[in-house]
Enzyme design. Structure first.
Site, PDB file in Angstrom:
ATOM      1  N   LYS A 106       5.216  -1.970   8.081  1.00 47.11           N
ATOM      2  CA  LYS A 106       6.341  -1.381   7.353  1.00 47.11           C
ATOM      3  C   LYS A 106       7.497  -2.367   7.355  1.00 47.11           C
ATOM      4  CE  LYS A 106       9.107   2.837   6.972  1.00 47.11           C
ATOM      5  NZ  LYS A 106       9.284   4.221   7.478  1.00 47.11           N
ATOM      6  N   ASP A 114       9.812  16.264   8.451  1.00 51.08           N
ATOM      7  CA  ASP A 114       9.207  15.933   7.156  1.00 51.08           C
ATOM      8  C   ASP A 114       7.687  16.023   7.251  1.00 51.08           C
ATOM      9  OD1 ASP A 114       9.272  15.357   4.464  1.00 51.08           O
ATOM     10  OD2 ASP A 114       9.379  13.180   4.741  1.00 51.08           O
ATOM     11  N   ILE A 156       0.817  -1.219   0.000  1.00 53.83           N
ATOM     12  CA  ILE A 156       0.000   0.000   0.000  1.00 53.83           C
ATOM     13  C   ILE A 156       0.848   1.265   0.000  1.00 53.83           C
ATOM     14  CG2 ILE A 156      -2.007  -1.061   1.096  1.00 53.83           C
ATOM     15  CD1 ILE A 156      -1.078   0.121   3.758  1.00 53.83           C
ATOM     16  N   ALA A 189      11.952   5.306   0.195  1.00 49.22           N
ATOM     17  CA  ALA A 189      13.296   5.075  -0.323  1.00 49.22           C
ATOM     18  C   ALA A 189      13.887   3.757   0.170  1.00 49.22           C
ATOM     19  CB  ALA A 189      14.205   6.240   0.071  1.00 49.22           C
ATOM     20  N   GLY A 240      11.857   1.472   2.409  1.00 50.02           N
ATOM     21  CA  GLY A 240      10.863   0.611   3.020  1.00 50.02           C
ATOM     22  C   GLY A 240       9.626   0.427   2.158  1.00 50.02           C
ATOM     23  N   VAL A 241       8.919  -0.650   2.431  1.00 47.40           N
ATOM     24  CA  VAL A 241       7.648  -0.947   1.772  1.00 47.40           C
ATOM     25  C   VAL A 241       6.609  -1.174   2.852  1.00 47.40           C
ATOM     26  CG1 VAL A 241       6.401  -2.608   0.324  1.00 47.40           C
ATOM     27  CG2 VAL A 241       8.728  -1.940  -0.273  1.00 47.40           C
TER      28      VAL A 241
END
Length: 437
Positions: free
Chosen positions: A54, A150, A27, A31, A33-34
């Protein structure tokens, strides 16, 4: 070891944590991580429980990325005790991967709510409610000595039918009160000192860089726009704002109260920006956030008339803004002068206000795993669209197109009738040049 996300897309269907959690589908991606949607296999079939998991590539303790992973996980775990920070349930370390189990928010992120669903358009009550939630989350972090670095709508999730937000993605977060890193964050939201264009500045306050980003997010919520592409001298809109803070009052449908807030959060000198407690107090006292297109049109004409009168009377701006020896001097600070003609840009209102677009340009290489944000193509270039057939709306509208459309700026009909030529001249450069970089 290759820590890039492409090595982690094959994990759908994998069971983790002693076969108690099933990774289902990707989902989001950053840079390093998925993020997977995952099913808690212990939950009943009639009421399944889902998580966002994550996935990070596990690296050796002497690897450069190791300390960034550890910092992100620890700081997020500490901050997640607040009700408006995405909860970290547990961290699972396996041979090749680290899995961070988080709450799953199926309603998506704040960017989607702003741009695609347009939930905040002229909804001052919801703007104030959710923005104060965000400020309280940031205050909790700052009180703990955690600075996000961020902050942007993509890193804020929405839940409870749009009535609650959750701050997430601490990939660039730090516990350092001051920093000298440049380029850390996402371009629309980075402050000038982080862009490395101010002198003298030295180590800058990480808390005050968060305050700057919060100012941009407030404009996102109220106006569905970014104030500029980047807070650097080569950005015409940014320089025009420095020259005259009223500049944005002529471009954006924000209230005077909101403009008062953002002029403080966008103070070029970081120590003079409000701290998070002061910002919360300012927002709590604000009753109105947005204005109608008619009011915007009338305000444009009024400000233009006042500026012409000031020019005739020789009234000097109260802003300490000068250009000398290829440098911009502003309130005791300096920046390199841009290549374009500053006075011409200011006089022509040369740069249109950028549409709110997904900003995936966080600098993750130098400082963290980076924001885990789904890869989404930028919103289509804003364009001038004809009026809807059968409706007499006067001048063409500025339309920032997205999947479901964007915010429309339609100058007030009454104001146009009073001075139609003047308003058309004001809006013409924006109509001609509206684009996304």
């Amino acid at each position: 070891m290759d820590t890039t996300p492409r090595r982690m897309h094959h994990l759908a269907g994998t069971r983790i944590d002693n076969d108690s959690i099933l990774l289902q589908s990707v989902i989001g991606q950053g840079a390093y991580g998925v993020v997977y949607r995952a099913l808690d296999l212990s939950s009943p079939p009639h009421a399944p429980c889902f998580y966002a998991v994550k996935c990070l590539a596990r690296v050796h303790s002497n690897h450069r990325q190791y300390k960034f992973q550890q910092r992100e996980i620890v700081l997020h775990q500490i901050a997640s005790r607040h009700e408006n920070v995405l909860k970290v349930h547990r961290v699972i370390k396996e041979e090749k991967y680290i899995f961070v189990v988080l709450d799953f928010c199926e309603e998506g992120d704040l960017f989607t709510a702003i741009v695609e669903q347009r939930r905040f358009l002229h909804n001052d009550h919801l703007i104030k409610k959710l923005y104060l939630q965000l400020l309280e989350a940031v205050k909790y972090c700052h009180d703990l000595g955690i600075y996000h670095r961020d902050l942007k709508p993509e890193n804020i999730l929405v839940c409870d039918k749009g009535e609650k937000i959750l701050l997430t993605d601490f990939g660039l977060a730090t516990s350092q009160r001051t920093c000298t890193d440049t380029g850390c964050g996402s371009s629309f939201y980075i402050s000038p000192e982080v862009n490395g264009v101010l002198s003298p500045i030295g180590p800058y306050s990480t808390a005050r860089t968060d305050i700057w980003a919060l100012g941009v997010i407030l404009i996102n919520l109220v106006c569905n726009r970014n104030p500029w592409h980047k807070a650097v001298p080569d950005d015409e809109t940014f320089v025009a704002f420095l020259h005259s803070p009223r500049y944005l009052l002529k471009l954006l449908p924000m209230s005077v109260e909101v403009h008062n807030i953002i002029t403080q959060t966008f103070c070029l000198n970081p120590p003079r920006r409000p701290d998070i407690d002061t910002l919360i107090d300012l927002v709590q006292k604000t009753e109105r956030f947005s204005i109608s297109s008619e009011e915007l049109g009338e305000r444009i004409l009024r400000i233009e008339a006042e500026e012409r009168l000031d020019k005739i009377l020789g009234v000097r701006s109260e802003v300490d803004f000068t250009v000398e020896k290829k440098m911009i001097h502003y309130g005791g600070l300096s920046m390199p002068a841009p290549k374009f003609n500053i006075e011409a840009a200011i006089g022509l209102m040369a740069s249109p206000v950028p549409s709110a677009t997904r900003d995936g340009s966080s600098d993750s290489d130098t400082d963290s795993d980076g924001p885990v944000t789904p890869e989404v193509a930028p919103i289509d270039v804003g364009n001038v669209v004809s009026d809807i057939e059968g409706l007499d709306l006067g001048e063409p509208r500025i339309h920032a197109a997205g999947k479901d459309g964007g915010y429309l700026i339609n100058p007030g009909q009454d104001a146009r009738n009073k001075n139609k030529t003047g308003l058309r001249d004001i809006m013409k450069p924006a109509l001609r040049k509206l684009r996304l970089s």
